[in-house]
Motif scaffolding. Structure first.
Motif, PDB file in Angstrom:
ATOM      1  N   GLN B  43     -11.912   6.954  18.277  1.00 59.52           N
ATOM      2  CA  GLN B  43     -13.212   7.568  17.956  1.00 59.52           C
ATOM      3  C   GLN B  43     -14.377   6.688  18.418  1.00 59.52           C
ATOM      4  O   GLN B  43     -15.395   7.194  18.886  1.00 59.52           O
ATOM      5  CB  GLN B  43     -13.324   7.940  16.475  1.00 59.52           C
ATOM      6  CG  GLN B  43     -13.148   6.815  15.504  1.00 59.52           C
ATOM      7  CD  GLN B  43     -13.434   7.275  14.057  1.00 59.52           C
ATOM      8  OE1 GLN B  43     -14.262   8.142  13.818  1.00 59.52           O
ATOM      9  NE2 GLN B  43     -12.751   6.683  13.099  1.00 59.52           N
ATOM     10  N   GLY B  74      -8.310   8.327  11.462  1.00 62.28           N
ATOM     11  CA  GLY B  74      -9.745   8.019  11.421  1.00 62.28           C
ATOM     12  C   GLY B  74     -10.573   9.092  12.117  1.00 62.28           C
ATOM     13  O   GLY B  74     -11.624   9.509  11.627  1.00 62.28           O
ATOM     14  N   SER B  77     -10.620  12.185   9.924  1.00 56.13           N
ATOM     15  CA  SER B  77     -11.475  11.956   8.752  1.00 56.13           C
ATOM     16  C   SER B  77     -12.952  12.049   9.115  1.00 56.13           C
ATOM     17  O   SER B  77     -13.748  12.649   8.388  1.00 56.13           O
ATOM     18  CB  SER B  77     -11.183  10.577   8.147  1.00 56.13           C
ATOM     19  OG  SER B  77      -9.851  10.511   7.705  1.00 56.13           O
ATOM     20  N   SER B  78     -13.314  11.441  10.238  1.00 55.60           N
ATOM     21  CA  SER B  78     -14.719  11.474  10.654  1.00 55.60           C
ATOM     22  C   SER B  78     -15.164  12.904  10.952  1.00 55.60           C
ATOM     23  O   SER B  78     -16.282  13.301  10.617  1.00 55.60           O
ATOM     24  CB  SER B  78     -14.940  10.585  11.881  1.00 55.60           C
ATOM     25  OG  SER B  78     -14.750   9.233  11.542  1.00 55.60           O
ATOM     26  N   LEU B  81     -15.883  14.475   7.684  1.00 55.93           N
ATOM     27  CA  LEU B  81     -17.139  13.980   7.097  1.00 55.93           C
ATOM     28  C   LEU B  81     -18.351  14.504   7.856  1.00 55.93           C
ATOM     29  O   LEU B  81     -19.430  14.648   7.295  1.00 55.93           O
ATOM     30  CB  LEU B  81     -17.138  12.448   7.079  1.00 55.93           C
ATOM     31  CG  LEU B  81     -16.128  11.836   6.107  1.00 55.93           C
ATOM     32  CD1 LEU B  81     -15.937  10.348   6.374  1.00 55.93           C
ATOM     33  CD2 LEU B  81     -16.551  12.062   4.659  1.00 55.93           C
ATOM     34  N   ASN B  82     -18.155  14.787   9.155  1.00 57.60           N
ATOM     35  CA  ASN B  82     -19.279  15.295   9.942  1.00 57.60           C
ATOM     36  C   ASN B  82     -19.387  16.820   9.905  1.00 57.60           C
ATOM     37  O   ASN B  82     -20.135  17.411  10.678  1.00 57.60           O
ATOM     38  CB  ASN B  82     -19.171  14.790  11.383  1.00 57.60           C
ATOM     39  CG  ASN B  82     -19.401  13.283  11.452  1.00 57.60           C
ATOM     40  OD1 ASN B  82     -20.119  12.713  10.627  1.00 57.60           O
ATOM     41  ND2 ASN B  82     -18.776  12.627  12.410  1.00 57.60           N
TER      42      ASN B  82
END
Lengths: 302, 302
Positions: B43, B74, B77-78, B81-82
């Protein structure tokens, strides 16, 4: 003077942005390395700052949100591939072991070195580690999932012998004098410790509060730390958002430092909404002046 | 011309070193993003090269050695969250789903977007994906754990209408002409497709062979690829080491390209023992000249 410093490897919250990486810090105490949290890319950050991962023998993970541990499996794997044989002690929430083991299993990895896993219970502050240099205690934080901070406390050290004055007295007395004890000789003469030694450096302490909302219940355990690292995810104008997500504002971080009488404050774990960090620093400094930004690559003497 | 290019995000084997990251590549086919492998730090690499992770809808993981997937949790997950809501399709060995789910569980994460998981069986080459632009087939590689490569094959496209010539004929004929069909009009006059259209671009293909030792059994599936990415972990002087670890030498990668009549070869997955890569490139080129180094940040037209 015994080395006691921390290097910041990541200052970002949740998602990596603007060259900010997720949470990780490397504590150097007396030339021993202690890793505190381990977000994705921590091994690359260690390489970038020329810090040898092989020297880490203890890892402390505050909680199981990915930005605090997704880099651990990669770091442990690389150490294995690079031939590590000495044990690694990991202090972390219980399920982390299961997460690691399942990944080693499917990659058919039999670690050449032992992992010594110490599960952390996040219910009350307790001592979880001690060696000749350091005591580590947990801090019960208030986040969305069980989360602990850590206080790294140097152990009291012995007084130092003054070379010129101790040359003529028996070496058998040295240990007692260094402990501050006076000695009565057979002729009745008393050798006073304070005449032959200088005081020990006062032990210093570093408190690490990764992810938490403002909560007085943990103040007692971080009180009078020499240096406090505290998250400061949002500006205070977003206090509602901070409460909702169980995070702290920059102003609150300053208040926590002030109320608890710490000497110095480091702030980090910045929201990806902030492209630059100066206004967060200024907000904290308006409450607690001796504050610095805990950003990538900076090393702070503790 | 339809875009068909790959950007290299990682060229390192096993452990990240010398600014080389573990395996990951981003395929852009007709402005759609396909991620191939996802080592730790993918990422961050996407951000570095200004490639929007949000545009990725399909992820292909070759095997469960960490340097090929530790960055996935990761990244996912990002995206959560975004604010991602559209599905993500993941093609990977079966246990990966368990590895992801256990981590979402303990971080108390309820993904806002669905993961559509397609387990890959590594026993025989088969088609695992098709959309309007692309067909993806697996390549059965020979590594220490079950490992598949992937062939990304453009679908045959239609012939193109020549604007100036087709202005005066009924639009109802266009579809047939583009398919190469001639049309007999009611007056008996025949409209020949080749008079009104130009040939379609020949479909191109990209074969990705992540981790494998030299093994003729998979040659059939990569034959005559336009571009072949093949791992080349070691110099040929370390052939024994390559065989022992089920990897390929630079010379062997060249031979594989030559034997299978590919047009262009990209090599990667370089051992951390090589600080510079020129000698690996030269060794491969001594067998197959049209070779390039698949290193971080380079984009290749396929």
């Amino acid at each position: 003077m015994m080395k006691f410093e921390v290097t910041i490897l990541g200052s970002s919250s949740a998602t990596p942005v603007f060259n900010r990486n997720p949470s990780a810090q490397l504590l150097n105490c007396n030339e021993k390395y202690y890793l505190i949290d381990c977000g994705e890319g921590t091994q690359q950050q260690l390489t970038k700052y020329n810090l040898k991962a092989a020297r880490i023998d203890h890892i402390f993970i505050s909680h199981l949100h990915g930005d605090h541990y997704f880099g651990l499996i990669g770091l442990l794997s690389s150490l294995h591939l690079n031939g590590r044989i000495k044990p690694m002690q990991i202090f972390a929430p219980t399920p982390l072991l299961e997460i690691l083991e399942i990944q080693f299993k499917y990659s058919d990895t039999n670690l050449r070195y032992p992992i010594e896993f110490f599960p952390i219970e996040a219910d009350e502050s307790k001592q979880i580690f001690e060696n000749q240099d350091l005591i580590v205690k947990t801090v019960v934080l208030n986040h969305r999932i069980p989360t602990t901070g850590f206080v790294f406390q140097q152990k009291p050290r012995q007084r130092k012998l003054i070379k010129e004055k101790t040359e003529d007295i028996p070496m058998a007395y040295y240990a007692a004098l260094k402990k501050g004890k006076d000695i009565e000789q057979s002729n009745g003469e008393i050798l006073r410790s304070e005449d032959f030694t200088t005081p020990a450096e006062p032990p210093r302490s570093y408190a690490y509060c990764s992810d938490t909302m403002y909560d007085e219940r943990y103040f007692e355990t971080i009180k009078e730390s020499d240096t406090l690292y505290h998250e400061a995810t949002f500006m205070h104008e977003l206090l509602d958002r901070a409460n909702e997500t169980h995070h702290t504002t920059a102003k609150q971080a300053g208040e926590i430092a002030k109320i608890n009488g710490v000497k110095k404050l480091l702030i980090g774990h910045f929201s990806s909404r902030y492209k630059t960090l100066q206004m967060l620093l200024e907000e904290t400094q308006s409450v607690f002046e001796n504050t610095e930004l805990a950003v990538e690559g900076r090393t702070f003497q503790l």
